[in-house]
Design an enzyme around this catalytic site. Structure first.
Site, mmCIF file in Angstrom:
data_model
loop_
_atom_site.group_PDB
_atom_site.id
_atom_site.type_symbol
_atom_site.label_atom_id
_atom_site.label_comp_id
_atom_site.label_asym_id
_atom_site.label_seq_id
_atom_site.Cartn_x
_atom_site.Cartn_y
_atom_site.Cartn_z
ATOM 1 C CG ASP A 251 -1.475 0.406 1.185
ATOM 2 O OD1 ASP A 251 -2.607 1.431 -0.045
ATOM 3 O OD2 ASP A 251 -2.901 1.225 2.220
ATOM 4 N N GLY B 17 0.316 5.514 -4.426
ATOM 5 C CA GLY B 17 -0.396 6.924 -5.105
ATOM 6 C C GLY B 17 0.005 7.992 -3.881
ATOM 7 N NE ARG B 18 -2.008 6.572 0.870
ATOM 8 C CZ ARG B 18 -1.680 5.073 1.248
ATOM 9 N NH1 ARG B 18 -2.099 5.665 3.118
ATOM 10 N NH2 ARG B 18 -2.033 4.380 1.809
ATOM 11 C CG HIS C 268 0.680 2.472 -9.628
ATOM 12 N ND1 HIS C 268 0.569 2.266 -7.929
ATOM 13 C CD2 HIS C 268 -0.416 2.675 -9.837
ATOM 14 C CE1 HIS C 268 -0.920 2.201 -7.816
ATOM 15 N NE2 HIS C 268 -1.136 3.366 -9.523
ATOM 16 C CB SER D 58 -12.461 -7.656 -6.687
ATOM 17 O OG SER D 58 -11.879 -8.212 -4.869
ATOM 18 N NE ARG E 248 -6.598 1.927 -6.738
ATOM 19 C CZ ARG E 248 -5.497 1.531 -6.100
ATOM 20 N NH1 ARG E 248 -4.947 2.030 -6.726
ATOM 21 N NH2 ARG E 248 -5.740 1.221 -4.339
ATOM 22 C CG LEU F 54 9.775 -17.316 -2.427
ATOM 23 C CD1 LEU F 54 9.870 -17.239 -1.061
ATOM 24 C CD2 LEU F 54 11.063 -15.351 -2.624
ATOM 25 N NE ARG G 43 -3.353 -1.404 4.433
ATOM 26 C CZ ARG G 43 -4.552 -1.401 3.711
ATOM 27 N NH1 ARG G 43 -5.360 -2.473 3.742
ATOM 28 N NH2 ARG G 43 -5.095 -0.213 2.668
ATOM 29 N NE ARG H 93 -8.745 0.626 5.113
ATOM 30 C CZ ARG H 93 -8.047 1.557 4.927
ATOM 31 N NH1 ARG H 93 -8.242 2.102 6.260
ATOM 32 N NH2 ARG H 93 -7.768 2.376 3.810
ATOM 33 C CD GLU I 263 1.616 -13.178 16.697
ATOM 34 O OE1 GLU I 263 1.502 -12.426 16.242
ATOM 35 O OE2 GLU I 263 0.818 -14.099 16.941
#
Length: 251
Positions: free
Chosen positions: A25, A28-29, A42, A71, A76, A136, A193, A199, A212
Site C-alpha cells: 500500500d 499513490g501517496r 506504481h 477486486s 479506480r 521460493l 501492510r 486493516r 501475526e
C-alpha cells in the site's frame, strides 16, 4: 492456504516465518508527496517488489504472497487500471526469466474470468514455466478479494450438495478451506501492510485467522530488505497462542 486452525509454523521454532503476505500500500501517496504522477508510484512499487522477492529468499521465507490487484480496484480511474495492467505485463515479460532462473515458483490466486486474454495467457505462462521450482513460492493475488474467494468455495460445496455428491453434515472449516484458491499453500504466519493503514482490506481473511499482523508507516515504494527484516524481528518477538498456550516463534 487450507489450515483452519493455524498458520504453517505452529509448533515450530522458526524465528523466520515460513509464509509472509504483504499488502503493498501507498504507491499513490508516495508519488503525491513528491509531486509525481500515480503511475510513477506504481512503477517504483514494482522496483520494491523485486527487492522484496530477493530479500524474502535470502532471509529463508518459503512463501511470499503479494496483494497486487484487488477486486475492488476496478473502481479506480480507467487510466490508472491501464497503468497497473501495463506494469503487470512488463513485470512478467521482463522478470519471469530471472524469477525462473532463481528457482521462484509463481502462483496466482484470484478471479481470471473477465480479464483480457493476453493477461490470462501471461499468468498461465508464468505458472507453467515455474511450476517445478522450489526455492521460493511467489503467490500473486491478482483480481483477488477474500470475500469472493470464500463465496466461491461455498458455491462449489453447495453445488456438490445439490448434485447429491456431498452430505451437508460433512462440511466443516477444513472442508471449506480445501475449496479456496490455493488449498496446498500454508496460511500466512505474518501479514505486513505498508503505508500505515490498519486493516486487511479483503485480503486473505480466512487464512489470516491466526496470522501475526504488522503495520508499518513506510509507503510501499520505500519498502526494502531492512524493512522486511524489521517486520520479521517484530514477528519473532511475539508469543503465538492459536487459541491455547503460547507458542514461541523464535529460539
Amino acid at each position: 492456504m487450507p489450515n483452519a486452525a493455524a498458520p504453517a509454523t505452529e509448533g515450530s521454532d522458526r524465528s523466520v516465518p515460513l509464509h509472509v503476505a504483504i499488502i503493498m500500500d501507498g504507491n499513490g501517496r508516495w508519488a503525491a508527496a513528491r509531486g509525481l504522477p500515480r503511475a510513477e508510484g506504481h512503477r517504483r512499487g514494482v522496483d520494491a517488489l523485486r527487492r522484496v522477492v530477493r530479500a524474502a529468499h535470502e532471509l529463508g521465507v518459503l512463501y511470499l504472497t503479494i496483494f497486487s490487484f484487488s477486486s475492488e480496484n476496478w473502481s479506480r480511474p480507467a487510466t490508472e487500471i491501464g497503468d497497473l495492467f501495463g506494469l503487470l505485463r512488463r513485470f512478467i515479460r521482463n522478470d519471469l526469466a530471472t524469477l525462473h532462473s532463481d528457482g521462484v515458483r509463481v502462483r496466482v490466486i484470484g478471479e481470471r474470468e473477465g480479464l483480457e486474454p493476453d493477461i490470462c495467457t501471461l499468468l498461465n505462462e508464468a505458472e507453467e514455466l515455474t511450476k517445478a521450482n522450489t526455492k521460493l513460492n511467489l503467490v500473486v493475488a491478482f483480481n483477488y478479494g477474500s470475500r469472493q474467494e470464500i463465496a466461491g468455495a461455498a458455491q462449489r460445496l453447495a453445488r456438490e450438495v445439490a448434485e447429491g455428491k456431498r452430505d451437508p453434515a460433512s462440511i466443516d472449516a477444513d472442508t471449506l478451506g480445501r475449496y479456496l484458491d490455493a488449498p496446498d499453500i500454508p496460511d500466512p504466519d505474518l501479514i505486513i501492510r505498508t503505508s500505515g493503514e490498519l486493516r486487511l482490506s479483503n485480503f486473505l481473511m480466512w487464512q489470516a485467522a491466526y496470522s501475526e499482523l504488522v503495520f508499518v508507516p513506510i509507503h510501499w515504494p520505500d519498502f526494502d530488505k531492512a524493512a522486511l527484516e524489521s517486520a520479521i524481528a517484530e514477528y519473532a518477538r511475539r508469543e503465538r497462542r492459536f487459541g491455547g498456550l503460547a507458542a514461541k516463534t523464535g529460539s
